[in-house]
Structure formats: C-alpha cells, structure tokens
Design a protein around this motif. Structure first.
Motif, PDB file in Angstrom:
ATOM      1  N   ILE A 198     -13.688 -45.127 -73.680  1.00 34.74           N
ATOM      2  CA  ILE A 198     -12.877 -45.948 -74.589  1.00 34.74           C
ATOM      3  C   ILE A 198     -12.118 -47.006 -73.782  1.00 34.74           C
ATOM      4  N   HIS A 222     -12.264 -51.616 -78.126  1.00 30.67           N
ATOM      5  CA  HIS A 222     -12.860 -50.425 -78.740  1.00 30.67           C
ATOM      6  C   HIS A 222     -12.227 -50.196 -80.112  1.00 30.67           C
ATOM      7  N   HIS A 223     -13.038 -49.833 -81.100  1.00 38.81           N
ATOM      8  CA  HIS A 223     -12.568 -49.706 -82.482  1.00 38.81           C
ATOM      9  C   HIS A 223     -11.524 -48.598 -82.679  1.00 38.81           C
ATOM     10  N   ARG A 224     -11.450 -47.624 -81.774  1.00 41.50           N
ATOM     11  CA  ARG A 224     -10.478 -46.530 -81.936  1.00 41.50           C
ATOM     12  C   ARG A 224      -9.095 -46.878 -81.397  1.00 41.50           C
ATOM     13  N   VAL A 225      -8.984 -47.912 -80.575  1.00 39.77           N
ATOM     14  CA  VAL A 225      -7.704 -48.241 -79.944  1.00 39.77           C
ATOM     15  C   VAL A 225      -6.777 -48.903 -80.967  1.00 39.77           C
ATOM     16  N   LEU A 226      -5.609 -48.272 -81.160  1.00 41.27           N
ATOM     17  CA  LEU A 226      -4.621 -48.762 -82.112  1.00 41.27           C
ATOM     18  C   LEU A 226      -3.581 -49.665 -81.451  1.00 41.27           C
ATOM     19  N   HIS A 278      -2.202 -50.897 -77.163  1.00 44.06           N
ATOM     20  CA  HIS A 278      -2.506 -50.796 -75.737  1.00 44.06           C
ATOM     21  C   HIS A 278      -1.508 -51.630 -74.946  1.00 44.06           C
ATOM     22  N   ILE A 337      -4.890 -43.782 -79.447  1.00 46.50           N
ATOM     23  CA  ILE A 337      -5.946 -43.536 -80.428  1.00 46.50           C
ATOM     24  C   ILE A 337      -5.499 -42.378 -81.321  1.00 46.50           C
ATOM     25  N   ARG A 338      -6.168 -42.194 -82.440  1.00 46.11           N
ATOM     26  CA  ARG A 338      -5.969 -40.993 -83.248  1.00 46.11           C
ATOM     27  C   ARG A 338      -6.806 -39.883 -82.626  1.00 46.11           C
ATOM     28  N   SER A 352      -1.855 -38.434 -82.869  1.00 44.53           N
ATOM     29  CA  SER A 352      -2.266 -39.511 -81.966  1.00 44.53           C
ATOM     30  C   SER A 352      -2.263 -39.054 -80.516  1.00 44.53           C
ATOM     31  N   HIS A 379      -3.425 -36.908 -71.248  1.00 46.01           N
ATOM     32  CA  HIS A 379      -3.151 -37.539 -72.536  1.00 46.01           C
ATOM     33  C   HIS A 379      -1.961 -36.827 -73.172  1.00 46.01           C
TER      34      HIS A 379
END
Length: 136
Positions: A13, A19-23, A25, A32-33, A43, A103
C-alpha cells in the motif's frame, strides 16, 4: 511469520501512488481502514517504512504517526460520532502481532446495551481483565 518489504501488505500500500485504501497520509505514514474491523471505522495508522516494532521508529516517524492518529480520530468523530476509542499496538508475535510491520489500531467504541466495556485493552488477557468484581 516473516514478511520482507516486497511481501508486506502494508508496504504494498505504501509503495503504490494514490492507493485507493489510503484515507490520510503524511511524509512518514498513512491511514487505512482495518480489513477485519472490530467496529465500524476501525482504522490503522501505519509507517511508510517497513519496520516491525514501534520501538524501532525514529522520533520523526513516531510524531508523524501520532499526528495521523489525531487526524483519523477527528475524521471518525465526524463520520461515526463514537462514544470512545481504544488505541492499541500489538508489538511482537507474543502480543498478537500478525503483520510484522508496526501499526496503530484506532478502534471506535459505541455505547451498547448490555455490554460492559470496563477493562478495555486488559481483555487481551481475559483471565486478568476483570479486576473490579472480586471474581478470580
């Protein structure tokens, strides 16, 4: 379980542009979720650099991740209005870490009828969690 950078799902990611999952940054991390959420909005705040332990992060990385934690909380407050949060890090296999890339879990908690949330993260060791009732 050992992941090298190229096999790490979080690094994949981090390495992808937009990337489509990154909310959210910043220079050192992203949000991400969780793919297997404990609650709605669960999250993950993840460093871009492949590092297994929170204790291996640089001061700049730690600060950047904590900034993202604040941002993610504000976003979840707006979207879900949770009653509270659990914040946790599983650091090492004995602590339950399944992806060896540090994480931070940000888990929204909601008032639920019949559910006693006391003990919070202490429930990772169930026999030690309930210290208030006198049960042993």
């Amino acid at each position: 379980m050992t992941y090298e950078h190229e096999n790490c799902p979080f690094c994949q990611i981090a390495d992808a542009n937009n990337h489509h999952r990154v909310l959210e940054h910043n220079d050192h991390g992203f949000v991400i979720r969780d793919g297997f959420p404990v609650s709605e909005g669960h999250s993950l705040i993840i460093p871009k650099r492949h590092v297994q332990s929170f204790f291996e992060l640089t001061p700049a990385e730690r600060n950047a991740l904590l900034e993202l934690l604040e941002t993610a909380k504000a976003d979840l407050d707006r979207e879900y209005s949770p009653a509270a949060y659990n914040i946790g890090i599983n650091d090492g296999p004995a602590a339950g870490q399944t992806v060896p890339h540090v994480h931070i879990h940000l888990i929204p908690r909601f008032d639920e009828a019949g559910v006693d949330p006391r003990g919070g993260v202490r429930w990772v060791v169930p026999e030690k969690a309930d210290y208030w009732s006198g049960r042993k």
